[in-house]
Design an enzyme around this catalytic site. Structure first.
Site, PDB file in Angstrom:
ATOM      1  N   SER A   1       0.862  -1.187   0.000  1.00 46.55           N
ATOM      2  CA  SER A   1       0.000   0.000   0.000  1.00 46.55           C
ATOM      3  C   SER A   1       0.900   1.238   0.000  1.00 46.55           C
ATOM      4  CB  SER A   1      -0.863   0.008   1.256  1.00 46.55           C
ATOM      5  OG  SER A   1      -0.014   0.160   2.392  1.00 46.55           O
TER       6      SER A   1
ATOM      7  N   HIS B   1     -11.726  -6.669  -1.364  1.00 48.67           N
ATOM      8  CA  HIS B   1     -10.916  -5.965  -0.360  1.00 48.67           C
ATOM      9  C   HIS B   1     -11.547  -6.198   1.007  1.00 48.67           C
ATOM     10  CE1 HIS B   1      -8.156  -3.265  -2.729  1.00 48.67           C
ATOM     11  NE2 HIS B   1      -8.852  -3.861  -3.669  1.00 48.67           N
ATOM     12  N   GLY B   2     -10.729  -6.034   2.051  1.00 52.10           N
ATOM     13  CA  GLY B   2     -11.274  -6.157   3.406  1.00 52.10           C
ATOM     14  C   GLY B   2     -11.693  -7.571   3.738  1.00 52.10           C
TER      15      GLY B   2
ATOM     16  N   ASP C   1      -7.091   3.628  -7.088  1.00 58.13           N
ATOM     17  CA  ASP C   1      -8.293   3.604  -6.258  1.00 58.13           C
ATOM     18  C   ASP C   1      -8.949   4.981  -6.306  1.00 58.13           C
ATOM     19  OD1 ASP C   1     -10.223   3.654  -4.327  1.00 58.13           O
ATOM     20  OD2 ASP C   1      -8.936   3.018  -2.673  1.00 58.13           O
TER      21      ASP C   1
ATOM     22  N   ASN D   1      -7.774  -9.819  -1.067  1.00 62.96           N
ATOM     23  CA  ASN D   1      -6.770  -9.033  -0.331  1.00 62.96           C
ATOM     24  C   ASN D   1      -6.819  -9.326   1.161  1.00 62.96           C
ATOM     25  OD1 ASN D   1      -6.541  -7.840  -2.822  1.00 62.96           O
ATOM     26  ND2 ASN D   1      -6.863  -5.762  -2.106  1.00 62.96           N
TER      27      ASN D   1
ATOM     28  N   ASP E   1      -1.169  -1.599  -4.009  1.00 68.32           N
ATOM     29  CA  ASP E   1      -2.513  -1.690  -3.419  1.00 68.32           C
ATOM     30  C   ASP E   1      -3.011  -0.281  -3.092  1.00 68.32           C
ATOM     31  OD1 ASP E   1      -4.737  -2.926  -2.205  1.00 68.32           O
ATOM     32  OD2 ASP E   1      -3.772  -2.854  -0.230  1.00 68.32           O
ATOM     33  N   HIS E   2      -4.208   0.044  -3.522  1.00 71.74           N
ATOM     34  CA  HIS E   2      -4.820   1.352  -3.254  1.00 71.74           C
ATOM     35  C   HIS E   2      -3.917   2.528  -3.650  1.00 71.74           C
ATOM     36  CE1 HIS E   2      -8.376  -0.170  -1.225  1.00 71.74           C
ATOM     37  NE2 HIS E   2      -7.608  -0.965  -0.503  1.00 71.74           N
TER      38      HIS E   2
ATOM     39  N   THR F   1      -5.124  -7.207   7.505  1.00 72.03           N
ATOM     40  CA  THR F   1      -5.297  -7.169   8.964  1.00 72.03           C
ATOM     41  C   THR F   1      -4.980  -8.516   9.623  1.00 72.03           C
ATOM     42  OG1 THR F   1      -6.938  -5.439   8.693  1.00 72.03           O
ATOM     43  CG2 THR F   1      -6.968  -6.616  10.792  1.00 72.03           C
TER      44      THR F   1
ATOM     45  N   SER G   1     -10.266  -9.784   5.723  1.00 75.08           N
ATOM     46  CA  SER G   1      -9.955 -10.321   7.059  1.00 75.08           C
ATOM     47  C   SER G   1     -11.210 -10.514   7.913  1.00 75.08           C
ATOM     48  CB  SER G   1      -8.982  -9.402   7.799  1.00 75.08           C
ATOM     49  OG  SER G   1      -7.729  -9.421   7.157  1.00 75.08           O
TER      50      SER G   1
END
Ligand code: G3H
Ligand code: ZN
Length: 283
Positions: free
Chosen positions: A49, A207-208, A103, A229, A81-82, A232, A210
């Site tokens: 990131s 995304h997100g 992004d 992705n 990433d992003h 966390t 976790s």
């Protein structure tokens, strides 16, 4: 060997599995991710990131990953990433990344599409792939209500228009996940994924992840999700590894004895995720 995301995700789409895209900020995280993928004989996306880049240094991250990619037998992609600006994407392209992301999810549709298209036009002639994002995957720090999260979900018709306008290789979609969740309790909007998939044929990105249950992730992969992705869950494993090492030997001063445990914990989580994503044995 170094490959790009488009290559990995095409194979994943055809084989009905997903490739893990694991975030790293330092050497031991990178080593843990690669070791996990090697042990599972899985392709892997190592992603950085902008936060990781400012922490570790762009050329440093690129040098570590590109050297590891040269030595290992599994396919490795180095992905931004992003990326929040066109300029960040240019810098990563120049540093040797094999895959980029713009992004623009917080921008108006037209602006997001226009900048994403510019990144695609820059990257494709040199064999670098590009991920776009439409809809918005918020973070836990935004403290959104369920209604607010729902208002940000990706609309299938817009996804079709965005894909046509930009020529992206993969699209990050907002389908019910939230960045930086520490427990796996969220379920994805599977129906929406199905509708998006009917509208576009490029690989979809989650995304997100976790905070998403394994069952929901497996269902989403069956509907065409190809890149997942994870950040966390790996950060938690890494820091818990440090805590375990220091609890066991509070006067330890050799960083290798502490961070080596963190590296092993990262590897374990990567292996477990790879099995959920079904990319084990697909290198
Ligand atoms: O871009 C990175 C990911 O979307 C990671 O999300 O930290 O919730 O696993 P996560
Ligand atoms: Zn993300």
């Amino acid at each position: 060997m170094l490959v790009n995301n488009a290559f990995l995700l095409k194979r994943a789409f055809e084989g009905k599995y997903a490739v893990g895209a694991f975030n790293a900020n330092n050497l031991e995280q990178i080593q843990g991710i690669i070791a996990g993928a090697e042990e599972e004989n899985s392709p892997v996306i190592l992603q950085a990131s902008q936060g990781a880049i400012s922490y570790a240094g762009l050329d440093v991250i690129a040098a570590i990953v590109l050297n590891i990619a040269k030595e290992t037998n599994i396919p490795v992609s180095l992905h931004l990433d992003h990326g929040m600006s066109f300029e960040q994407n240019v810098k990563c392209l120049r540093a040797g990344f094999s895959s980029l992301m713009f992004d623009g999810s917080t921008l108006p549709f037209e602006e997001n599409a226009a900048i994403t298209k510019k990144v695609v036009e820059m990257a494709h002639p040199v064999g670098v792939s590009v991920e776009g994002e439409l809809g918005r995957v918020a973070g836990t720090e935004n403290k959104l209500t369920i209604d607010e999260i729902n208002a940000l979900l990706t609309q299938p018709d817009q996804a079709a228009e965005f894909t046509k306008l930009t020529g992206v290789d993969a699209l990050a979609v907002a389908v019910g996940s939230v960045h930086r969740m520490r427990t796996q309790v969220a379920n994805l909007d599977i129906n929406r994924i199905r509708e998006i998939r009917k509208a576009i044929s490029i690989p979809l990105v989650l995304h997100g992840s976790s905070g998403v249950t394994d069952d929901s992730i497996k269902m989403a992969i069956r509907e065409g999700l190809c890149k997942i992705n994870v950040a966390t869950a790996l950060n938690m494993a890494f820091t818990q590894g440090m805590a375990t090492a220091l609890r066991a030997k509070p006067d330890e001063i050799d960083p290798r004895k502490i961070l080596g445990v963190s590296r092993d914990e990262v590897k374990k989580v990567v292996k477990q995720k790879i099995r959920v994503f079904g990319s084990n044995g697909k290198a």
